[in-house]
Write a protein that holds these residues in place. Structure first.
Motif, PDB file in Angstrom:
ATOM      1  N   ALA A 139      24.694 -84.802  -7.914  1.00 16.15           N
ATOM      2  CA  ALA A 139      24.534 -84.057  -6.657  1.00 16.15           C
ATOM      3  C   ALA A 139      23.197 -84.415  -6.027  1.00 16.15           C
ATOM      4  CB  ALA A 139      24.601 -82.551  -6.922  1.00 16.15           C
ATOM      5  N   LEU A 140      23.173 -84.412  -4.712  1.00 16.17           N
ATOM      6  CA  LEU A 140      21.962 -84.714  -3.956  1.00 16.17           C
ATOM      7  C   LEU A 140      21.435 -83.463  -3.275  1.00 16.17           C
ATOM      8  CD1 LEU A 140      23.224 -87.976  -2.220  1.00 16.17           C
ATOM      9  CD2 LEU A 140      21.884 -87.799  -4.324  1.00 16.17           C
ATOM     10  N   GLN A 141      20.120 -83.330  -3.221  1.00 13.42           N
ATOM     11  CA  GLN A 141      19.495 -82.206  -2.541  1.00 13.42           C
ATOM     12  C   GLN A 141      19.729 -82.309  -1.037  1.00 13.42           C
ATOM     13  OE1 GLN A 141      15.343 -82.309  -3.522  1.00 13.42           O
ATOM     14  NE2 GLN A 141      15.692 -82.143  -5.723  1.00 13.42           N
ATOM     15  N   SER A 142      20.040 -81.187  -0.428  1.00 13.10           N
ATOM     16  CA  SER A 142      20.198 -81.152   1.024  1.00 13.10           C
ATOM     17  C   SER A 142      19.668 -79.839   1.569  1.00 13.10           C
ATOM     18  CB  SER A 142      21.670 -81.308   1.416  1.00 13.10           C
ATOM     19  OG  SER A 142      21.820 -81.201   2.826  1.00 13.10           O
ATOM     20  N   HIS A 143      19.045 -79.943   2.727  1.00 11.10           N
ATOM     21  CA  HIS A 143      18.636 -78.757   3.474  1.00 11.10           C
ATOM     22  C   HIS A 143      19.225 -78.778   4.885  1.00 11.10           C
ATOM     23  CE1 HIS A 143      15.924 -77.705   0.229  1.00 11.10           C
ATOM     24  NE2 HIS A 143      15.447 -78.933   0.269  1.00 11.10           N
ATOM     25  N   ASP A 144      20.158 -79.701   5.090  1.00 14.47           N
ATOM     26  CA  ASP A 144      20.825 -79.817   6.391  1.00 14.47           C
ATOM     27  C   ASP A 144      22.180 -80.479   6.168  1.00 14.47           C
ATOM     28  OD1 ASP A 144      21.681 -80.133   8.982  1.00 14.47           O
ATOM     29  OD2 ASP A 144      19.852 -81.116   9.701  1.00 14.47           O
ATOM     30  N   LEU A 145      23.156 -79.690   5.737  1.00 14.16           N
ATOM     31  CA  LEU A 145      24.468 -80.249   5.432  1.00 14.16           C
ATOM     32  C   LEU A 145      25.185 -80.754   6.681  1.00 14.16           C
ATOM     33  CD1 LEU A 145      25.673 -77.729   2.703  1.00 14.16           C
ATOM     34  CD2 LEU A 145      25.080 -80.134   2.372  1.00 14.16           C
ATOM     35  N   ASP A 146      24.842 -80.189   7.833  1.00 14.88           N
ATOM     36  CA  ASP A 146      25.446 -80.697   9.070  1.00 14.88           C
ATOM     37  C   ASP A 146      25.031 -82.149   9.314  1.00 14.88           C
ATOM     38  OD1 ASP A 146      26.755 -78.315   9.599  1.00 14.88           O
ATOM     39  OD2 ASP A 146      25.112 -77.508  10.800  1.00 14.88           O
TER      40      ASP A 146
END
Length: 223
Positions: free
Chosen positions: A84-91
């Motif tokens: 899994a990759l870190q995300s703070h903006d899935l859009d």
């Protein structure tokens, strides 16, 4: 923008037994995280430093079976299965997947109550209907939930993580398009190498299989 590793999934046939083995080999006792209610899998967590962690997944205790129970019990050894990759903006991740011509699950919000960790809330995004198997990572945003790496036992670091695929050159190009900061190499059989640095020396895993484990549908559910 590159996306760092959030967590690496290690599948085992017997979670309590492997937790004990892991502690013996590394000197670090994984923290039991509870049972995921839909997948019917138990997990145990270990901090790997730099905001990443290892998620050890095994069949839940008892007779309650989920979509992966028999597959997990049939494993002959611990298997690195997904990342899994870190995300703070899935859009933004949605836009990148679509720009690369990939279908996806859409952003899926999940919450469940862990007996060990309390309420857990996160959102995920998974590419679907592609030919990259389990070597296609997924994205996760933990929102206000404490990141598991910050609540898991430490003392182990991620030394090396490598992805292998028969079409590794094209997969590497795709990783670049998606901002995935992970090394990809060409190999006849797909899989992963994972090397952890512990106070007792290196612990390494080398998993190879062209069989996809995580078949995900457009709703983000295991098939």
């Amino acid at each position: 923008m590159d996306y760092a590793i959030d967590h690496i999934i290690l599948l085992v046939p017997d979670l309590p037994a492997y937790m004990a083995e892991f502690e013996q080999v590394t000197g670090v006792a994984p923290k039991y995280g509870g049972k995921q209610p839909n997948a019917k899998m138990g997990n145990a967590l270990v901090d790997l430093g730099d905001g990443a962690y290892l998620e050890i997944l095994g069949p839940s205790a008892g007779d309650e079976a989920g979509p992966m129970t028999e597959r997990l019990r049939a494993l002959s050894e611990p298997t690195v299965a997904w990342v899994a990759l870190q995300s703070h903006d899935l859009d933004e991740n949605v836009r990148r997947l679509e720009a690369a011509g990939l279908e996806h699950s859409g952003v899926i919000r999940t919450d469940w109550e862990s007996s060990e960790r309390g309420m857990i809330e996160y959102s995920g995004l998974v590419a679907v209907n592609h030919n990259w198997g389990d070597q296609m990572p997924f994205y996760i945003d933990w929102h206000e939930t404490a990141h598991p790496s910050s609540t898991s036992p430490g003392g182990i670091t991620l030394s090396r993580f490598t992805v292998y695929h028969p079409d590794g050159e094209d997969l590497g190009v795709l990783y670049g398009q998606l901002g995935v900061d992970v090394e990809v190499k060409v190999n006849d059989v797909a899989g992963y190498d994972l090397v952890l640095e512990t106070t007792k020396g290196e612990l390494s895993f080398s998993s190879r299989s062209n069989e996809t484990i995580f078949y995900i549908d457009t709703n983000g559910s295991l098939k």
